[in-house]
Design a protein around this motif. Structure first.
Motif, PDB file in Angstrom:
ATOM      1  N   VAL A 219    -112.283  33.581  33.068  1.00 15.15           N
ATOM      2  CA  VAL A 219    -112.641  34.878  32.501  1.00 15.15           C
ATOM      3  C   VAL A 219    -111.357  35.645  32.230  1.00 15.15           C
ATOM      4  CG1 VAL A 219    -113.734  37.096  32.978  1.00 15.15           C
ATOM      5  CG2 VAL A 219    -114.880  34.973  33.665  1.00 15.15           C
ATOM      6  N   TYR A 220    -111.219  36.180  30.997  1.00 15.20           N
ATOM      7  CA  TYR A 220    -109.992  36.921  30.680  1.00 15.20           C
ATOM      8  C   TYR A 220    -110.226  37.835  29.486  1.00 15.20           C
ATOM      9  CZ  TYR A 220    -109.200  33.822  26.644  1.00 15.20           C
ATOM     10  OH  TYR A 220    -109.311  33.150  25.440  1.00 15.20           O
ATOM     11  N   GLN A 221    -109.344  38.830  29.351  1.00 19.35           N
ATOM     12  CA  GLN A 221    -109.373  39.686  28.165  1.00 19.35           C
ATOM     13  C   GLN A 221    -108.598  38.990  27.062  1.00 19.35           C
ATOM     14  OE1 GLN A 221    -107.752  43.639  28.608  1.00 19.35           O
ATOM     15  NE2 GLN A 221    -108.371  44.269  26.550  1.00 19.35           N
ATOM     16  N   LYS A 222    -109.260  38.755  25.953  1.00 17.08           N
ATOM     17  CA  LYS A 222    -108.667  37.985  24.856  1.00 17.08           C
ATOM     18  C   LYS A 222    -107.565  38.802  24.176  1.00 17.08           C
ATOM     19  CE  LYS A 222    -110.169  35.199  20.871  1.00 17.08           C
ATOM     20  NZ  LYS A 222    -109.652  33.938  21.433  1.00 17.08           N
ATOM     21  N   ASN A 223    -106.385  38.205  24.100  1.00 14.44           N
ATOM     22  CA  ASN A 223    -105.304  38.780  23.297  1.00 14.44           C
ATOM     23  C   ASN A 223    -104.359  37.660  22.879  1.00 14.44           C
ATOM     24  OD1 ASN A 223    -103.022  38.549  25.245  1.00 14.44           O
ATOM     25  ND2 ASN A 223    -104.271  39.991  26.440  1.00 14.44           N
ATOM     26  N   GLU A 224    -103.481  37.950  21.983  1.00 16.81           N
ATOM     27  CA  GLU A 224    -102.671  36.912  21.348  1.00 16.81           C
ATOM     28  C   GLU A 224    -101.828  36.137  22.354  1.00 16.81           C
ATOM     29  OE1 GLU A 224     -99.397  36.397  17.725  1.00 16.81           O
ATOM     30  OE2 GLU A 224    -100.251  38.365  18.200  1.00 16.81           O
ATOM     31  N   ILE A 225    -101.137  36.834  23.255  1.00 19.04           N
ATOM     32  CA  ILE A 225    -100.199  36.134  24.135  1.00 19.04           C
ATOM     33  C   ILE A 225    -100.941  35.283  25.173  1.00 19.04           C
ATOM     34  CG2 ILE A 225     -99.933  38.085  25.737  1.00 19.04           C
ATOM     35  CD1 ILE A 225     -96.947  37.176  25.945  1.00 19.04           C
ATOM     36  N   VAL A 226    -102.071  35.784  25.716  1.00 21.74           N
ATOM     37  CA  VAL A 226    -102.836  34.980  26.678  1.00 21.74           C
ATOM     38  C   VAL A 226    -103.431  33.759  25.980  1.00 21.74           C
ATOM     39  CG1 VAL A 226    -104.802  34.949  28.265  1.00 21.74           C
ATOM     40  CG2 VAL A 226    -103.318  36.958  28.173  1.00 21.74           C
ATOM     41  N   ASP A 227    -103.933  33.951  24.767  1.00 25.43           N
ATOM     42  CA  ASP A 227    -104.477  32.809  24.019  1.00 25.43           C
ATOM     43  C   ASP A 227    -103.413  31.749  23.758  1.00 25.43           C
ATOM     44  OD1 ASP A 227    -107.097  33.643  23.860  1.00 25.43           O
ATOM     45  OD2 ASP A 227    -106.820  34.734  21.980  1.00 25.43           O
ATOM     46  N   LEU A 228    -102.205  32.168  23.414  1.00 29.58           N
ATOM     47  CA  LEU A 228    -101.119  31.221  23.186  1.00 29.58           C
ATOM     48  C   LEU A 228    -100.777  30.455  24.459  1.00 29.58           C
ATOM     49  CD1 LEU A 228     -98.723  33.317  20.900  1.00 29.58           C
ATOM     50  CD2 LEU A 228     -99.936  31.226  20.272  1.00 29.58           C
ATOM     51  N   CYS A 229    -100.752  31.160  25.582  1.00 26.57           N
ATOM     52  CA  CYS A 229    -100.456  30.509  26.863  1.00 26.57           C
ATOM     53  C   CYS A 229    -101.551  29.523  27.239  1.00 26.57           C
ATOM     54  CB  CYS A 229    -100.283  31.557  27.959  1.00 26.57           C
ATOM     55  SG  CYS A 229     -98.807  32.580  27.782  1.00 26.57           S
ATOM     56  N   LEU A 230    -102.806  29.916  27.029  1.00 26.49           N
ATOM     57  CA  LEU A 230    -103.921  29.012  27.325  1.00 26.49           C
ATOM     58  C   LEU A 230    -103.869  27.776  26.445  1.00 26.49           C
ATOM     59  CD1 LEU A 230    -106.802  31.606  27.793  1.00 26.49           C
ATOM     60  CD2 LEU A 230    -106.031  29.988  29.527  1.00 26.49           C
ATOM     61  N   ALA A 231    -103.579  27.987  25.172  1.00 24.03           N
ATOM     62  CA  ALA A 231    -103.502  26.856  24.244  1.00 24.03           C
ATOM     63  C   ALA A 231    -102.405  25.883  24.652  1.00 24.03           C
ATOM     64  CB  ALA A 231    -103.258  27.364  22.819  1.00 24.03           C
TER      65      ALA A 231
END
Length: 822
Positions: A219-231
């Motif tokens: 569970v997380y708040q979607k934003n560009e930097i977190v999405d990049l890290c997850l990817a």
């Protein structure tokens, strides 16, 4: 917990040296001071730069502890107990916790992030506990030590875990992931906390995401930097098949999209879209942090497939989370420890340890409500609670609630009431006086009403003292010391304005070596309050010498006249080897023996048996000013010369100390046998680079007494020094120069914080009040006001007033109530 000690040998890769072949342990401890240590305790002797628990093993054996995990066996302990010898006791504690966690198979929620972890944990516990028997981290136990202690509290009745994981640098999360092994991961707000431990924000997020390596859901708040890290993690195969459950205010591709949020009547209405349906939700908060934390909880409820009605019903009952234990002055010379919003077994153990470390009165009382979600049957739970009460030598238990009342026979000293209302009705008959009272209750019992009854009534301005921050700052400076260097901590001037006795008790709990006060009456007050640490009196007057001797204080001697006066009294009282501290003047030219008086000093002391030189000291004049560092070095050289002469001529080997707070950091080669920590303990450094490693200790708070709007041309305060140039909203705060607020801070120079916004002080600061301009702030009577703390800092105020932080801190009047919390 019941674990055979021998089964842990392969788990910890330990060498076994023991007396018995089959010992079972049911309690783990890392604190030698805890009264809960007993025969079935497994004690992990943690060793670090600040302390070595191996030093206390012999004392623990004498108290009945039989089993230890150690890095070495002290010579005086061999053959006296059972030892598991490992390379690293902290790593062993973590390995033990990971082993213990693997004994259980149920959903575990792991929380990490910069902010909001504890609040989300407590709210999830509230939201899920009607349907699960929850085990969760007590308070904010989320560190390399706190996480293992949290997980070790699991028992067979629990079927859901909620644990926090906090890190300050890289390569820490890998240890915590093995211990928590979350099946569900929640990433809370990522902010600036602990930024100094990471190269950049991306590295910090990457490290935190390692907690979710084997989680089924994130569970997380979607934003560009977190999405990049997850990817990147998915690509590197570090995340494998997790469901990414996201939310967003702006990105419609998130699992849950927040369409609208609207504040009204201290509440927030949220409209959100999930699985192509639109729902509405109300929460009782308006601030952005609480809204974000509530949405994180919402997603967990959605994952657990709660229906909309249940979600709405439970989330509208969310509440502010008290994350601290507070120490307050009570009626009739009582001391109150306020933990009135929490009642679970693990946090009770923590609160009882805190009670022991902060008790002002020998007599101890616990007011306790029914305990929920322990994981034990009521019979087992209250047997354990009764044992805890006995181990902690509690003089009186007041139980409130039907369940604890039905088990009152387990306590040897209990008075019970069915409800808080019954307790209040019988309050006068309970005769509270001269005792330390722990108030610990579940929210539903509304123990804040009991706190109000017992708390000493004072005005609404308070100075909050963060005891955790004091501990942090103490350990920061301890980490700079050599292995055998002692530490004296200065608690003069009412603990630099923060409160002398309470801070002294905390320092005694941390086993500092000495306390320092300015005058005898300060030391007498500490000794009368139960402080057992040795106390040096820096400025003893000759008239105070009899009292110094009576209370076993240790005077600083700085002149031949003073020495002869003390020797005269010492001989009259037939003293032998009474400890004194010899002050040398190496350039400060305030107090002390100068070089030309050393021979006379030696002649006076030679052959004298009534006193003993406990230490030789001097005082640096410019340890914080780089322009004068050569002068400091000359002081250190002179101190070495004069103190060595004294030691050689008199054949003594006393403690030597010259470094103050700035000296500890700037002159590490001059630590001698001891250093003296002063303003640094209270979170103030003269070095901007060092300041970021210290934590704020004191926050001066008040409230808005009244709000009024004045027209253009009207004035505010004495002398009409503020004239409104337009319609202006003015708020009055009940604090003034009699409380320690300098008049120079008024008339637009200074400001306070209201609703996280600056409000300029207008007009003259009055004796008991000051006025602020709140024209641009939506505030009302009763709202909180911060005078100083994180913003503005005492250093900022001092700079503006062309003075020093010491003066700001020590000026705060003792009529301002001090509230201590952890």
């Amino acid at each position: 917990m019941s674990i055979n000690l021998r089964n842990l040998i392969p788990v910890l890769e330990a060498e076994w040296i023991g007396l018995h072949t089959a010992i079972f342990v049911d309690h783990v401890s890392i604190d030698s001071r805890s009264l809960q240590n007993g025969s079935q305790t497994l004690f992990f002797a943690l060793s670090g730069v600040n302390n070595d628990a191996h030093l206390y093993i012999s004392e623990l054996i004498d108290k009945g502890v039989q089993s230890f995990v150690v890095q070495y066996v002290p010579d005086n302990c061999k053959g006296r107990a059972n030892f598991l010898i490992v390379k690293d006791t902290l790593k062993a504690l973590q390995e033990f916790a990971a082993y213990y966690r693997n004994l259980f198979d149920f959903p575990v929620i792991g929380l990490t992030g910069s902010n909001g972890k504890t609040i989300v944990k407590e709210w999830l516990n509230f939201l899920l506990s009607p349907d699960f028997n929850v085990i969760r981290s007590p308070k904010s136990y989320n560190s390399q030590v706190g996480v293992p202690l949290s997980v070790i509290a699991i028992n067979e009745k629990h079927n859901l875990g909620i644990f926090e994981a906090g890190i300050s640098t890289v390569n820490e999360m890998i240890n915590l992931e093995k211990i928590i092994k979350p099946t569900i991961g929640v990433l809370t707000n990522i902010g600036s906390a602990h930024d100094e431990g990471f190269l950049n924000l991306e590295q910090k997020i990457n490290e935190k995401l390692r907690l979710f390596k084997d989680s089924a859901l994130v569970v997380y708040q979607k934003n560009e930097i977190v999405d990049l890290c997850l990817a990147a993690f998915v690509k590197e195969n570090q995340l494998k098949g997790q469901v990414l459950f996201s939310w967003s205010f702006t990105d419609k591709s998130a699992t849950v999209f927040i369409l609208k949020k609207e504040s009204k009547n201290d509440k927030t209405q949220i409209e959100y879209q999930y699985k192509n349906e639109i729902f509405n939700l109300e929460i009782p908060f308006q601030d952005s942090a609480s809204i974000e934390n509530a949405i994180s909880c919402l997603l967990v409820l959605l994952y657990f497939k709660y229906d909309f009605a249940t979600i709405q019903n439970r989330m509208q009952m969310l509440y502010p989370v008290e994350m601290r234990l507070e120490v307050k002055n009570g009626i009739n010379n009582c001391s109150i420890i306020d933990d009135s919003y929490s009642s679970d077994f693990q946090s009770l153990k923590i609160a009882l340890d805190f009670l022991e470390s902060q008790k002002k009165n020998a007599s101890k009382t616990v007011i306790l409500s029914d305990i929920f979600q322990s994981g034990f049957s009521n019979e087992e739970l209250y047997s354990k609670v009764a044992q805890l009460i006995a181990d902690n030598k509690i003089n009186r238990v007041i139980g409130i609630g039907n369940t604890i009342s039905s088990f009152s026979d387990k306590f040897s000293n209990a008075v019970v009431f069915a409800s808080t209302a019954d307790f209040i009705a019988n309050f006068e008959s309970l005769n509270f006086a001269n005792e330390t009272i722990l108030i610990k209750g579940a929210r539903s019992f509304q123990f804040e009403e009991i706190v109000t009854l017992l708390e000493e009534k004072t005005h609404e301005t308070i100075l909050e003292i963060n005891l955790n921050s004091i501990s942090h700052n103490l350990n920061f400076f301890k980490s700079k010391l050599g292995s055998n260097v002692k530490m004296m901590v200065m608690v003069k001037a009412f603990g630099y304005g923060n409160g002398g006795l309470e801070i002294a008790k905390l320092l005694e709990h941390h086993k500092v070596d000495y306390l320092g006060v300015a005058f005898a009456d300060e030391g007498i007050s500490l000794k009368s309050g139960g402080i057992k640490l040795p106390i040096m009196v820096l400025n003893p007057e000759s008239t105070s010498f009899p009292s110094i001797i009576q209370y076993q204080l240790e005077p600083e001697i700085y002149s031949i006249k003073g020495l002869n006066a003390f020797l005269k009294i010492a001989r009259e009282k037939n003293l032998k080897d009474f400890p004194v501290h010899i002050k040398l003047d190496t350039g400060m030219h305030r107090l002390g023996f100068e070089e030309n008086t050393i021979d006379e000093l030696i002649a006076t002391l030679k052959g004298n048996s009534t006193i003993r030189i406990q230490s030789i000291l001097s005082h640096l004049a410019t340890s914080d000013d780089k322009d004068h560092f050569e002068f400091v070095r000359s002081q250190i050289r002179l101190f070495e010369k004069l103190s060595s002469k004294l030691m050689t001529e008199l054949g003594v080997n006393p403690i030597r100390h010259i470094l103050n707070t700035s000296g500890i950091s700037n002159f590490p080669d001059a630590q001698f046998n001891m250093v003296r920590l002063g303003i640094g303990l209270y979170g103030v450094s003269n070095d901007a680079a060092e300041q970021k490693f210290l934590e704020n200790v004191g926050t001066l708070k008040s409230i808005i007494s009244q709000v009024r709007t004045i027209p253009s041309g009207d004035s505010v305060g004495y002398g009409r020094r503020f004239m409104a140039t337009k319609e202006t909203k003015i708020a009055t705060i009940p604090i003034g120069y009699a409380d320690g607020i300098s008049r120079l801070w008024g008339n637009g120079v200074g400001y306070v914080i209201v609703k996280n916004q600056k409000a300029a002080i207008v007009g003259s600061v009055c004796m008991d009040m000051l006025m602020i301009d709140v024209s641009e702030i939506d505030c009302k009577e009763g709202d909180s006001v911060i005078i100083f703390g994180e913003n503005p800092t005492v250093t900022e105020i001092a700079n503006a007033l062309k003075t020093i932080p010491y003066e700001i801190l020590t000026s705060i009047s003792q009529r301002v109530k001090r509230v201590f919390f952890r």
